[in-house]
Design a protein around this motif. Structure first.
Motif, PDB file in Angstrom:
ATOM      1  N   GLU A  35      -0.611  -5.379  -6.541  1.00 48.67           N
ATOM      2  CA  GLU A  35      -0.048  -5.190  -5.193  1.00 48.67           C
ATOM      3  C   GLU A  35      -1.189  -5.083  -4.183  1.00 48.67           C
ATOM      4  OE1 GLU A  35       1.345  -3.393  -1.631  1.00 48.67           O
ATOM      5  OE2 GLU A  35       0.025  -2.351  -3.023  1.00 48.67           O
ATOM      6  N   ARG A  36      -2.166  -4.206  -4.491  1.00 44.96           N
ATOM      7  CA  ARG A  36      -3.291  -4.016  -3.553  1.00 44.96           C
ATOM      8  C   ARG A  36      -4.111  -5.292  -3.433  1.00 44.96           C
ATOM      9  NH1 ARG A  36      -2.672  -0.417   0.147  1.00 44.96           N
ATOM     10  NH2 ARG A  36      -0.649  -1.362  -0.206  1.00 44.96           N
ATOM     11  N   LYS A  84      -0.898  -7.503  -1.047  1.00 39.77           N
ATOM     12  CA  LYS A  84      -1.112  -6.883   0.269  1.00 39.77           C
ATOM     13  C   LYS A  84      -1.682  -7.876   1.282  1.00 39.77           C
ATOM     14  CE  LYS A  84      -3.031  -2.669   2.328  1.00 39.77           C
ATOM     15  NZ  LYS A  84      -4.045  -3.180   3.279  1.00 39.77           N
ATOM     16  N   TYR A 102       1.070  -9.760   3.220  1.00 40.43           N
ATOM     17  CA  TYR A 102       2.237  -9.171   3.884  1.00 40.43           C
ATOM     18  C   TYR A 102       2.510  -9.823   5.225  1.00 40.43           C
ATOM     19  CZ  TYR A 102       2.595  -5.523   0.389  1.00 40.43           C
ATOM     20  OH  TYR A 102       2.764  -4.851  -0.792  1.00 40.43           O
ATOM     21  N   ASN A 158       4.552   6.421   5.792  1.00 43.07           N
ATOM     22  CA  ASN A 158       3.366   5.653   5.460  1.00 43.07           C
ATOM     23  C   ASN A 158       3.759   4.475   4.568  1.00 43.07           C
ATOM     24  OD1 ASN A 158       1.166   4.540   4.279  1.00 43.07           O
ATOM     25  ND2 ASN A 158       0.106   6.504   3.903  1.00 43.07           N
ATOM     26  N   THR A 159       3.978   3.329   5.208  1.00 42.93           N
ATOM     27  CA  THR A 159       4.504   2.175   4.469  1.00 42.93           C
ATOM     28  C   THR A 159       3.579   1.784   3.318  1.00 42.93           C
ATOM     29  OG1 THR A 159       4.526   1.421   6.741  1.00 42.93           O
ATOM     30  CG2 THR A 159       5.982   0.303   5.245  1.00 42.93           C
ATOM     31  N   ASP A 160       2.283   1.805   3.591  1.00 41.61           N
ATOM     32  CA  ASP A 160       1.318   1.454   2.554  1.00 41.61           C
ATOM     33  C   ASP A 160       1.600   2.228   1.275  1.00 41.61           C
ATOM     34  OD1 ASP A 160      -0.382  -0.547   3.259  1.00 41.61           O
ATOM     35  OD2 ASP A 160      -2.175   0.663   2.855  1.00 41.61           O
ATOM     36  N   LYS A 161       1.669   3.547   1.458  1.00 42.17           N
ATOM     37  CA  LYS A 161       1.875   4.435   0.322  1.00 42.17           C
ATOM     38  C   LYS A 161       3.174   4.053  -0.383  1.00 42.17           C
ATOM     39  CE  LYS A 161       2.744   9.357  -0.387  1.00 42.17           C
ATOM     40  NZ  LYS A 161       3.144  10.471   0.515  1.00 42.17           N
ATOM     41  N   PHE A 175       4.779   1.247  -0.456  1.00 35.14           N
ATOM     42  CA  PHE A 175       4.694  -0.012  -1.195  1.00 35.14           C
ATOM     43  C   PHE A 175       3.990   0.213  -2.528  1.00 35.14           C
ATOM     44  CE2 PHE A 175       5.233  -3.376   2.364  1.00 35.14           C
ATOM     45  CZ  PHE A 175       6.455  -2.814   2.658  1.00 35.14           C
ATOM     46  N   ILE A 176       2.890   0.987  -2.491  1.00 30.73           N
ATOM     47  CA  ILE A 176       2.175   1.259  -3.746  1.00 30.73           C
ATOM     48  C   ILE A 176       3.132   1.917  -4.733  1.00 30.73           C
ATOM     49  CG2 ILE A 176       0.300   2.558  -4.810  1.00 30.73           C
ATOM     50  CD1 ILE A 176      -1.222   2.303  -2.218  1.00 30.73           C
TER      51      ILE A 176
END
Lengths: 256, 447, 315, 296
Positions: free
Chosen positions: D87-88, D92, D95, D190-193, D195-196
């Motif tokens: 994902e990272r 990412k 996106y 925190n969208t990043d978090k 998604f992870i």
């Protein structure tokens, strides 16, 4: 002459928020009406009701169609059908065709308005009256030299202008502009003001401007409608409105 | 039924019936094992006329990757072995053998890749093909466009050889029909009071045909049987539990299953776990004698008691018995030392295929006195008897089908015998003339 | 506004003619195998262009186009082998099958857009695959249909037939995409909402695009089975749908001839990958990944972007 | 006349199958629901889980019963790592790019992983020679305890997911951003978090499914592509992005399959898709799916 658009007793509640709460508004042919009001007064919601983006809880949206029955109640119709009756709308966030050139944007819109999309045997950019009209719009909106550039790459001001141009292709009786100057630099605003002036003379359509910037509204419009908490607070010429005490309280209250 | 010693005789007579004696069979066997006796050694060939210079290119195609990748890997290893043996003995008429291959797992390009080997890479003979579907798919291209011999070593559909006589297509490996017929005979012989017969097979031509043949033959030899509706499952099915329980519900006496590869193993283990073999008398699987399947099953899963588990295949590395038939012993040992495993059937068949090519070319050479044209190689292959690990294999001229032993054996733990996985024992060998239909006759409907 | 002759567009007819001239001369220089390979490449290319009508122009990503390719191929094969209809009859049959298939699946999947649409088309592709696999009386199940005759006998003759038909098809598509309808496709790709407000019948146009797209990909498939002389269900498996997407992106979905070149390059790449490694799948995978990060606009897209830049700098 | 034992046993078989399907599909559905990414490599994750399970159990713990507890845990941990890494590292950067690129990257991963597995484990079937636990008898029928274990696992995971999304903060935030990413982001989620986390959980579920399924279902290269298309059908039936949908879809698929297998096997392969078409006709967004308004 009969008004081209009448909103009668329009109501739209979101939960217990009375966004539009029994509004009567009418737009006469060819006039430029400014719709103002503090944040959350319900301006944009009203616009959405008139253009069919939202369905009113109650009330009528009457569009003048002439003939015997004169008016049709379009409340709850979808935007496309309402547009078909000559009620056009430009959007606060430009709704354009990002990956097509400016001129192709216009061609596409004109083709749609002329219902030419069935003509699969012609080249889309070789249809004379489409070209003529596109030409005209490019001139009118000062987009000539941008004609061949991709719409997505234009500046914000130009994209708004293109958006308005697209709205015009349907030859509307009435054109609604939603915050035409929102997000524009001080330098770009005069463009819009001139444009609205031009439109008033060039096309015989009434224009309804929803706008934050009062200077803009007072300069362009002949009649100003003030909304407050979902209701119409006042109505009149720019001068009257400027001097209207209630408006000052509701609107500039905090300023004074 | 017959014991092993007689069996070998029958293999012989099977061939005697074709004017080659048991002795002759081994004669060829020996001679092939010492090439210099029939084939001129390089020293001699140098002087020979009409031998093209440059390597003799043989192309093969198997599933080299994917779920059935081991088949290709093992066949390829055997071909390499055969190639090395041939080359170290001076090649074919002094021409060095060179191998090239394409991956059958690229199903979209099976035809293209075969064409490529012939037209672009100068391959003169083709060997291989795992999937029946692919083999049929190739007929038109081989016969009409490429016109080089294809020696099939695995694909088992009768349609390939028994529906029409092909000019360039041969099959060295036993096809499915005789093995199924033998199974039917075995049922009739060993399980006189078995009545209910069930089937679970892969849901494609091989599965349908196997059951069609087995059931048809069984009804001939054992009129009192009751055939249950056959169960067909998708190739690569991994959960058989529902089928197994519906089988237990049906309580057949005999279960016939043409599942193969990992599917056979998966089904087998789930069947053991669910006690299917406690409710039936016998289980017959024509593809159980594949080492990859046996490996996947493992000694732990060989049920002690319960049903008899019968397996067969196109070649079993312990037959013909090493102590009476040196060629097989030699092959198994050199394969084991090269690859580190006992040869699965694809290895036996592919090895024999290359040896057959060598024998044919040399046979033709003796007649035409120069390197044979394609048609002459084809002619030489017809009626050729080649002795390889599988015992003497006779290639019927009228359908290009290899004829040799058909066997069935019982599954038993390999550990005690010193093998890393289960093996087949108590082999029953069948008289080819009893189980192999005459040329171009088949229970399967063609076209 | 530039009014130069549209047929001189290097990304359109001009480019096509040049490419096909090269392809037509190829048999004089390469061996029969490569002629065959190019024939497959051309058909893949046409299939990818068909797919791109829906994807690059209408903004709908289909992950089930293998069903059109496969049903085209099977339609012809069945017509020839099972019903003995002859070529004209079989091709007509295939066209009818394709029309039916595209209308039905289109009706069901076009209720959604974006990824959901991709997913639905993929699932339908698998349904069709399962049916072909199961209906063995008609399709021969896994064995498929073999011994399919080829018009004009030799591969090279048939190669020229393929070229001729492909040119016509591609020019027609180009013509369509440059007609008002083609513009309608693009407005829906860019902004379906605005397109609707402006008065485009969005749903109908989408359906039209879907059917045309499926038909074109299907026609490529129809020419494929006589070339191969056989057809098996693998041609309908979902991974081939993905391959078609791969080809389009490889060539460049924003440019008319992009996917066509993508198809040819794909075949050559595949051929090369299989020569150098037994792990050709991984090789293709890595190639795809690199493409996405380094050249998302595709080969042809990249080239034309580069040319534009170069021009821009010279000015 | 079918015996009651038989019916019970077949129900257990159906649930066993449904349970594994649910584990795969819920992960796929979750990732789609929150990130609007259709992860074609999800099947590959399932395959990796199976191979890891095999390695742990057969190679390191030589089939000891305890190994069957360890292997899923290890698979979960490793797949989380792999999932988050992908994902990272790979998704990412895309996106902001068109969504088809994300889809294609995951397809590239399918191709790559299938071969990686061949390189690491070889092309042949990897199958367990035994499974943990004994078996219990119902009439003539034998049910391995392990089956019950798998059914329970599915059940527990379902409850865990429900708890996670309704009771934990991060879970609720994920639900929110699944409903409307912009708004959630505006509310300081925190969208990043998120998604992870969703990718981690999704991949872990696939890994878990693989690890616990392998002992019964055998591991082989390409088992992923088989599994993924099936779970597509499952989540289309249930409604994409809905865990409850995945559960329902899986159970429907499980029973449909078992009934077919026991009665009319010929239809089995096609059946799940036929069910799908019917559902689509009745409810285009799937049983538990939300209609997505098309708007820019």
């Amino acid at each position: 002459m009969k008004p081209v658009l009448i909103g009668k007793g329009l109501k739209k509640y979101f939960g217990n928020v009375r966004a539009v709460d029994g509004v009567f508004i009418q737009i006469n042919p060819g006039e430029v009406v400014g719709l103002i009001g503090p944040n959350g007064a319900g301006k944009t919601t009203l616009l959405n009701l008139l253009s069919g983006v939202l369905k009113p809880d109650s009330g009528e949206v009457l569009v003048y169609v002439g003939g015997k029955k004169e008016y049709i109640n379009v409340a709850g119709w979808n935007p496309a059908k309402i547009t078909g009756l000559g009620v056009a709308r430009a959007f606060q966030i430009p709704n354009i065709f990002e990956n097509m050139t400016v001129i192709d944007n216009l061609r596409a819109a004109i083709i749609a308005s002329k219902k030419l999309y069935g003509k699969t045997l012609r080249f889309y950019d070789r249809i004379n009256d489409v070209e003529r009209e596109a030409e005209k719009l490019l001139k009118l909106f000062g987009l000539i030299e941008k004609a061949e550039s991709i719409a997505g790459g234009l500046g914000h001001g130009e994209r708004k202008i293109l958006d308005i141009a697209l709205a015009l292709t349907v030859k509307p009786k009435i054109l609604m502009l939603d915050e035409p100057t929102a997000g524009l630099s001080a330098a770009e605003k005069p463009l819009i003001i001139d444009l609205i002036r031009k439109l008033k003379n060039e096309i015989n359509a009434a224009i309804l401007v929803v706008e934050h910037d009062l200077d803009v509204v007072f300069t362009v419009s002949e009649r100003v409608v003030v909304m407050h908490e979902g209701k119409i607070l006042a109505e009149g010429t720019p001068e009257e409105i400027k001097s209207d005490i209630r408006v000052r309280e509701a609107y500039f209250g905090e300023v004074l | 039924m017959v014991n092993r010693r007689e069996a070998l005789k029958i293999v012989g007579t099977g061939i005697v019936g074709l004017a080659v004696g048991l002795g002759a069979g081994y004669q060829i066997g020996v001679s092939v094992s010492k090439p210099q006796e029939t084939a001129p050694t390089p020293a001699e060939t140098t002087g020979l006329p009409g031998i093209p210079s440059g390597a003799f290119k043989v192309g093969y195609m198997y599933f080299m990757t994917g779920p059935f990748g081991t088949y290709g890997q093992m066949a390829s290893a055997a071909l390499e072995l055969a190639k090395d043996e041939i080359n170290s003995a001076g090649g074919i008429l002094g021409r060095e053998v060179e191998l090239t291959y394409k991956d059958e797992a690229d199903r979209e390009h099976v035809v293209d890749n075969i064409v490529k080997m012939v037209q672009d890479e100068g391959v003169e003979v083709l060997i291989g093909i795992d999937s029946s579907g692919d083999s049929l798919k190739l007929i038109k291209t081989i016969e009409e466009e490429l016109q080089v011999p294809l020696i099939v070593t695995h694909a088992a559909t009768p349609k390939l050889t028994e529906c029409a006589k092909r000019k360039f297509i041969f099959r060295i490996s036993m096809y499915e029909e005789p093995i199924d017929i033998a199974a039917a005979l075995l049922v009739a012989e060993k399980y006189p009071d078995a009545v209910k017969i069930a089937n679970i097979g892969p849901d494609y031509a091989y599965g349908w045909d196997s059951w069609a043949v087995f059931s048809a033959k069984l009804e001939e030899v054992k009129p009192n049987v009751e055939l249950l509706d056959p169960i067909y499952v998708k190739l690569g099915t991994t959960d058989y539990t529902s089928y197994i329980d519906s089988l237990i519900e049906a309580k057949p006496d005999i279960l016939f299953s043409s599942l193969w590869g990992g599917d056979a193993a998966t089904f087998f283990k789930q069947a053991v776990a669910k006690g299917l073999f406690d409710v039936i008398d016998a289980y017959f699987n024509p593809m159980l004698g594949a080492t990859d399947t046996l490996k996947a099953i493992g000694d732990e899963n060989v049920p002690s008691g319960g049903a008899d588990i019968w397996g067969s295949g196109r070649y079993w590395f312990l037959h013909p018995s090493h102590n009476v038939y040196p060629l097989n012993k030699k092959f198994v040992e050199s394969f084991k030392s090269k690859v580190g495993e006992y040869p699965p059937y694809v290895s036996g068949t592919s090895y024999t295929a290359l040896m057959a090519v060598k024998a044919a070319i040399e046979k033709a050479y003796v007649e035409v006195g120069s390197w044979p044209e394609v048609d002459e190689i084809v002619k030489a292959l017809e009626g050729l008897t080649v002795a390889g690990p599988m015992g003497p294999v006779y290639i019927r001229p009228d359908d290009h089908q290899g004829i040799y032993d058909v066997y069935w054996g019982k599954l038993s733990k390999g550990g005690p015998e010193g093998y890393p996985y289960p093996i087949l024992t108590d082999l029953v060998i069948f008289d080819p003339s009893k189980v192999i239909p005459p040329p171009l006759k088949t229970y399967v409907k063609c076209g | 506004m530039n009014k130069q002759n549209k047929y001189l567009d290097p990304t359109g007819p001009l480019g096509l003619i040049i490419i096909f001239l090269v392809l037509a001369l190829a048999p004089l220089f390469v061996g029969p195998f490569y002629v065959r390979l190019l024939a497959v490449g051309i058909l893949y290319g046409v299939a990818a262009v068909g797919f791109n009508i829906l994807f690059g122009y209408t903004g709908l990503l289909s992950f089930g186009h293998a069903m059109f390719w496969g049903m085209g191929a099977y339609g012809v094969a069945i017509g020839l082998e099972k019903f003995g209809l002859g070529f004209i009859g079989s091709f007509t049959l295939a066209i009818c099958i394709l029309l039916g298939l595209s209308v039905v699946t289109g009706f069901l999947s076009l209720r959604h857009t974006k990824i959901y649409f991709a997913m639905l088309t993929l699932a339908f592709g698998q349904l069709v695959y399962a049916i072909i696999l199961k209906w063995r009386d008609l399709t021969g199940g896994d064995e498929g249909i073999y011994g399919i005759p080829r018009p004009l006998e030799t591969v090279t003759n048939y190669y020229y037939l393929i070229i001729a038909i492909s040119i016509v098809i591609l020019l027609l598509i180009w013509r369509l995409l440059n007609s008002p309808l083609g513009v309608a496709f693009q407005t829906i790709r860019d902004n379906p909402y605005r397109a609707e407000v402006l008065g485009y019948p969005v749903k109908r146009v989408r359906m039209l695009s879907y059917v045309v797209s499926g038909l074109v990909t299907g026609v490529a498939g129809m020419l494929y089975s006589p070339l191969q002389g056989a057809i098996t269900p693998e041609s309908l498996y979902w991974t081939f749908s993905a391959a078609i997407v791969f080809m389009a992106v490889l060539g460049g979905p924003r440019i008319f001839i992009g996917p066509f070149i993508g198809g040819i390059v794909y075949v050559l790449l595949m051929n090369y990958a299989m020569d150098i490694t037994e792990y050709w799948m991984m090789a293709m995978g890595i190639m795809l990944a690199l493409l996405i990060y380094l050249l998302p606009q595709g080969i042809v897209g990249g080239i034309f972007d580069y040319i534009k830049k170069a021009r821009g700098e010279t000015k | 006349m079918m015996s009651i034992d038989y019916i019970i046993v077949q129900i257990i078989n159906a649930l066993f199958y449904a349970s594994i399907l649910f584990l795969i599909s819920s992960g796929l559905s979750l990732i789609y629901g929150i990130m609007r990414i259709l992860n074609l490599a999800h099947g590959a994750f399932y395959m990796l889980g199976a191979y890891i399970g095999y390695t742990v159990v057969m190679l390191y713990l030589s089939g000891a019963d305890c190994a069957f507890i360890f292997s899923p845990i290890i698979a979960i941990i490793m797949l989380q790592a792999i999932g988050v890494g992908i994902e990272r590292g790979l998704i990412k950067p895309l996106y902001k790019k068109p969504e088809e690129l994300q889809l294609l990257v995951t397809f590239a991963l399918v191709l790559i992983f299938d071969d990686l597995v061949k390189i690491a484990w070889g092309a042949e079937y990897k199958s367990f020679t035994k499974i943990a636990g004994g078996s219990l008898k119902i009439g003539n029928y034998t049910i391995p305890i392990y089956f019950i274990g798998i059914i329970l696992t599915g059940f527990i995971v379902a409850i865990f997911l429900w708890w996670f999304f309704s009771k934990t903060l991060i879970g609720r935030q994920m639900k929110a951003s699944a409903y409307n990413a912009e708004v959630a982001a505006a509310l300081g989620v925190n969208t990043d978090k998120i998604f992870i986390v969703s990718f981690a959980i999704g991949s872990a579920l696939a890994g878990l499914a693989g690890a616990i399924a392998a002992p019964i279902l055998t591991a082989y290269p390409g088992m992923g592509t088989e599994a993924i298309v099936l779970s597509f059908a499952v989540i289309v039936i249930g409604g994409m992005g809905s865990i409850a949908g995945a559960l329902t879809g899986a159970i429907i698929a499980g029973f449909a399959r078992t009934i077919m297998a026991a009665t009319y096997p010929i239809l089995e392969v096609a059946l799940i898709y036929i069910v799908m078409v019917i559902v689509l006709l009745v409810k285009p967004s799937g049983l538990f799916g939300r209609e997505e308004v098309e708007r820019r």
